[in-house]
Design a protein around this motif. Structure first.
Motif, PDB file in Angstrom:
ATOM      1  N   GLU A  30      45.140  37.144  31.901  1.00  0.00           N
ATOM      2  CA  GLU A  30      43.823  37.741  32.050  1.00  0.00           C
ATOM      3  C   GLU A  30      43.228  38.032  30.671  1.00  0.00           C
ATOM      4  O   GLU A  30      43.958  38.276  29.703  1.00  0.00           O
ATOM      5  CB  GLU A  30      43.884  39.059  32.830  1.00  0.00           C
ATOM      6  CG  GLU A  30      44.452  38.960  34.226  1.00  0.00           C
ATOM      7  CD  GLU A  30      45.936  39.274  34.249  1.00  0.00           C
ATOM      8  OE1 GLU A  30      46.437  39.681  35.323  1.00  0.00           O
ATOM      9  OE2 GLU A  30      46.586  39.119  33.212  1.00  0.00           O
ATOM     10  N   CYS A  56      40.744  34.763  34.240  1.00  0.00           N
ATOM     11  CA  CYS A  56      42.164  34.611  34.550  1.00  0.00           C
ATOM     12  C   CYS A  56      42.501  33.138  34.377  1.00  0.00           C
ATOM     13  O   CYS A  56      42.098  32.305  35.202  1.00  0.00           O
ATOM     14  CB  CYS A  56      42.448  35.065  35.973  1.00  0.00           C
ATOM     15  SG  CYS A  56      44.127  34.742  36.535  1.00  0.00           S
ATOM     16  N   TRP A  97      42.201  39.551  42.786  1.00  0.00           N
ATOM     17  CA  TRP A  97      42.101  40.514  41.689  1.00  0.00           C
ATOM     18  C   TRP A  97      42.465  41.891  42.240  1.00  0.00           C
ATOM     19  O   TRP A  97      42.042  42.254  43.355  1.00  0.00           O
ATOM     20  CB  TRP A  97      40.694  40.562  41.110  1.00  0.00           C
ATOM     21  CG  TRP A  97      40.340  39.425  40.217  1.00  0.00           C
ATOM     22  CD1 TRP A  97      39.702  38.264  40.560  1.00  0.00           C
ATOM     23  CD2 TRP A  97      40.581  39.333  38.807  1.00  0.00           C
ATOM     24  NE1 TRP A  97      39.541  37.459  39.461  1.00  0.00           N
ATOM     25  CE2 TRP A  97      40.077  38.091  38.357  1.00  0.00           C
ATOM     26  CE3 TRP A  97      41.185  40.172  37.867  1.00  0.00           C
ATOM     27  CZ2 TRP A  97      40.146  37.680  37.026  1.00  0.00           C
ATOM     28  CZ3 TRP A  97      41.255  39.763  36.544  1.00  0.00           C
ATOM     29  CH2 TRP A  97      40.740  38.531  36.131  1.00  0.00           C
TER      30      TRP A  97
END
Length: 123
Positions: free
Chosen positions: A6, A22, A36
Motif C-alpha cells: 500500500e 495497492c 480495503w
C-alpha cells in the motif's frame, strides 16, 4: 503467492481528499477480490470496501458509503481507494487485502494482506 504494497498515506487536514494505492505482485491480481480495511489505534480491523475481480461489483461499509470509492486497474496490478471529505475519525492504518472467492466484510476471509499505510487527519 501474491504480495501487496500500500502507498499514499499522509498527514492531512479535515476536508481533504486522498487516494491510496495497492500494488500487487504477480500476474494473478485480476483473479482476486480486493478489499480495503482500516484499523484505528486500540481498535479492531474494520471493513471499508471491496471490489470483484472485474470491478463490476462493489460493497462499502455503510458509514463510509458516499465518501470513499474503491476501484482497480488490473492492467497495472493496482487497486485504489479514493477518500473524500476526510474527517479526524478516519485516522487509521489502511490495509488492502485479497481473496479468491467473493466480496466479504469479514477480514478472516482474506488470506493476503499488505503492510498498511498510515492516514492521519487533523482537525
Amino acid at each position: 503467492h501474491v504480495q501487496l504494497v500500500e502507498s499514499g498515506g499522509v498527514l492531512l487536514q479535515a476536508g481533504d481528499s486522498l487516494r491510496l494505492s495497492c500494488a500487487a505482485s504477480g500476474r494473478t491480481f485480476c483473479l482476486y477480490v480486493m478489499g480495503w480495511f482500516l484499523q484505528a489505534p486500540g481498535l479492531v480491523r474494520e471493513f471499508v470496501a471491496a471490489i470483484t475481480w472485474s470491478g463490476g461489483n462493489t460493497n462499502y461499509a455503510d458509514s463510509l458509503k458516499g465518501r470513499f470509492t474503491i476501484s482497480r486497474d488490473n492492467a497495472k496490478n493496482t487497486g485504489y481507494l479514493q477518500m473524500n471529505s476526510l474527517e479526524p475519525e478516519d485516522t487509521a492504518v489502511y490495509y488492502c487485502a485479497l481473496n479468491r472467492n467473493y466480496i466479504s466484510p469479514d477480514a478472516t476471509r482474506y488470506p493476503y494482506w499488505g503492510q498498511g499505510t498510515q492516514v492521519t487527519v487533523s482537525s
